[in-house]
Design an enzyme around this catalytic site. Structure first.
Site, mmCIF file in Angstrom:
data_model
loop_
_atom_site.group_PDB
_atom_site.id
_atom_site.type_symbol
_atom_site.label_atom_id
_atom_site.label_comp_id
_atom_site.label_asym_id
_atom_site.label_seq_id
_atom_site.Cartn_x
_atom_site.Cartn_y
_atom_site.Cartn_z
ATOM 1 N N ARG A 23 0.852 -1.200 0.000
ATOM 2 C CA ARG A 23 0.000 0.000 0.000
ATOM 3 C C ARG A 23 0.878 1.238 0.000
ATOM 4 O O ARG A 23 1.741 1.380 0.862
ATOM 5 C CB ARG A 23 -0.870 0.045 1.270
ATOM 6 C CG ARG A 23 -1.942 -0.968 1.295
ATOM 7 C CD ARG A 23 -3.014 -0.631 2.308
ATOM 8 N NE ARG A 23 -2.539 -0.252 3.628
ATOM 9 C CZ ARG A 23 -3.330 0.134 4.599
ATOM 10 N NH1 ARG A 23 -4.643 0.224 4.388
ATOM 11 N NH2 ARG A 23 -2.869 0.443 5.779
ATOM 12 N N THR A 67 -1.416 7.410 -0.450
ATOM 13 C CA THR A 67 -2.721 7.269 -1.125
ATOM 14 C C THR A 67 -3.479 6.030 -0.655
ATOM 15 O O THR A 67 -4.677 5.910 -0.920
ATOM 16 C CB THR A 67 -2.509 7.139 -2.642
ATOM 17 O OG1 THR A 67 -1.764 5.927 -2.877
ATOM 18 C CG2 THR A 67 -1.745 8.331 -3.204
ATOM 19 N N ASP A 106 0.486 -3.838 12.113
ATOM 20 C CA ASP A 106 0.920 -4.206 10.758
ATOM 21 C C ASP A 106 1.237 -5.698 10.731
ATOM 22 O O ASP A 106 2.214 -6.149 11.333
ATOM 23 C CB ASP A 106 2.161 -3.371 10.372
ATOM 24 C CG ASP A 106 2.544 -3.594 8.924
ATOM 25 O OD1 ASP A 106 2.773 -4.766 8.537
ATOM 26 O OD2 ASP A 106 2.600 -2.613 8.166
ATOM 27 N N ASP A 144 4.765 -6.779 9.456
ATOM 28 C CA ASP A 144 5.838 -6.489 10.415
ATOM 29 C C ASP A 144 5.788 -7.450 11.600
ATOM 30 O O ASP A 144 6.826 -7.873 12.114
ATOM 31 C CB ASP A 144 5.722 -5.046 10.928
ATOM 32 C CG ASP A 144 6.213 -4.047 9.892
ATOM 33 O OD1 ASP A 144 7.033 -4.427 9.033
ATOM 34 O OD2 ASP A 144 5.765 -2.881 9.935
HETATM 35 C C1 PRP Z 1 -1.119 -4.899 4.283
HETATM 36 C C2 PRP Z 1 -1.937 -6.171 4.344
HETATM 37 C C3 PRP Z 1 -2.755 -6.089 3.085
HETATM 38 C C4 PRP Z 1 -3.026 -4.620 2.972
HETATM 39 C C5 PRP Z 1 -4.427 -4.352 3.437
HETATM 40 O O1 PRP Z 1 -0.054 -5.022 3.438
HETATM 41 O O2 PRP Z 1 -1.159 -7.338 4.431
HETATM 42 O O3 PRP Z 1 -2.094 -6.581 1.929
HETATM 43 O O4 PRP Z 1 -2.078 -3.947 3.822
HETATM 44 O O5 PRP Z 1 -4.773 -3.043 3.250
HETATM 45 P P1 PRP Z 1 -5.890 -2.582 2.220
HETATM 46 O O6 PRP Z 1 -7.071 -3.470 2.434
HETATM 47 O O7 PRP Z 1 -6.149 -1.155 2.635
HETATM 48 O O8 PRP Z 1 -5.329 -2.669 0.828
HETATM 49 P P2 PRP Z 1 1.052 -3.870 3.276
HETATM 50 O O9 PRP Z 1 0.695 -2.965 2.148
HETATM 51 O O10 PRP Z 1 1.325 -3.243 4.595
HETATM 52 O O11 PRP Z 1 2.316 -4.676 2.751
HETATM 53 P P3 PRP Z 1 3.238 -5.716 3.534
HETATM 54 O O12 PRP Z 1 2.404 -6.951 3.806
HETATM 55 O O13 PRP Z 1 4.314 -6.001 2.571
HETATM 56 O O14 PRP Z 1 3.706 -5.067 4.801
HETATM 57 N N1 URA Z 2 -2.438 -3.665 6.907
HETATM 58 C C1 URA Z 2 -2.062 -4.138 8.122
HETATM 59 O O1 URA Z 2 -1.086 -4.912 8.210
HETATM 60 N N2 URA Z 2 -2.762 -3.777 9.217
HETATM 61 C C2 URA Z 2 -3.816 -2.955 9.129
HETATM 62 O O2 URA Z 2 -4.424 -2.660 10.175
HETATM 63 C C3 URA Z 2 -4.191 -2.450 7.873
HETATM 64 C C4 URA Z 2 -3.492 -2.832 6.783
#
Ligand code: PRP
Ligand code: URA
Length: 208
Positions: free
Chosen positions: A103, A107, A199, A202
């Site tokens: 994400r 945005t 997150d 993480d």
């Molecule tokens: C997180 C999560 C989803 C997304 C959800 O990933 O694992 O993929 O956010 O958010 P949304 O419904 O608003 O799209 P992130 O973008 O943090 O990537 P990562 O798993 O690599 O940390």
């Molecule tokens: N992605 C995450 O990992 N946690 C949240 O709460 C939202 C998006």
């Protein structure tokens, strides 16, 4: 019409409660993600297609049912990776594809950076995995990508979601079945689920 299943099951809710706790470390968090995925997968695969097969038991010949086709499991990187082994425990011969999305912090729009899917994915039922369904942008984009590759039968499995994310997915993709472990209250101003669990990527990989 989309089918939305919110599990609200005590076993799942209990495990998510431990995941939510800020004191829970990566090892335990990872184990719980896998366990919740397996519990959810058991139910999400209830309607998987079966075919009749003949089996000779020690007592008699009988006709029984076996799963007709192998699945494809597709985690959204990174956090979806944590759910893969839970589903593979149920369906060890499933193939695994990967979709990399992150994400954009400003945005909240999903950005694709990786895609590697089984060659025959169009013929397979696909289980798309991501623990977090927040705005729904990532899941909706991943489903669009899978449909462009010819997938017709897609289920989305998320451990935590909010109504906004569910609505985004089922409006864009009314043919997709959505499975959510628990529905949380809201998103905060930076698009995180509240109360949520932080997150997920993480916490699984210990990167913060
Ligand atoms: C997180 C999560 C989803 C997304 C959800 O990933 O694992 O993929 O956010 O958010 P949304 O419904 O608003 O799209 P992130 O973008 O943090 O990537 P990562 O798993 O690599 O940390
Ligand atoms: N992605 C995450 O990992 N946690 C949240 O709460 C939202 C998006």
């Amino acid at each position: 019409m989309s089918k939305v299943t919110i599990f609200n099951h005590p076993l799942i809710t209990h495990k998510i409660a431990i995941m939510r706790d800020v004191k829970t470390g990566s090892k335990e968090f990872r184990e719980l993600v896998e366990e919740v995925a397996m519990l959810m997968g058991y139910e999400a695969l209830r309607d998987i297609e079966t075919v009749p097969v003949e089996v000779q038991t020690p007592m008699a010949k009988t006709t029984t049912q076996m799963i007709a086709k192998d699945l494809a499991i597709v985690p959204i990187l990174r956090a979806g990776l944590g759910m893969v082994n839970g589903i593979l425990a149920l369906m060890p011969t499933a193939k695994v594809g990967h979709i990399g999305l992150y994400r954009d912090h400003d945005t909240l729009e999903p950005k694709e950076y990786y895609c590697k899917l089984p060659e025959d994915i169009a013929e397979r039922e696909v289980i798309l995995l991501d623990p977090m369904l927040a705005t729904g942008g990532s899941a909706a984009a991943a489903i669009t990508l899978l449909k462009r590759k010819g997938c017709k039968n897609i289920k989305l499995m998320c451990i935590l979601g909010v109504q906004e994310g569910i609505d985004k997915v089922i409006t864009a993709h009314p043919d997709v079945s959505v499975y959510v472990g628990l529905k949380d209250e809201k998103l905060n101003e930076i698009g995180y689920i509240v109360p949520g669990l932080g997150d997920a990527g993480d916490r699984i990989f210990g990167t913060k």
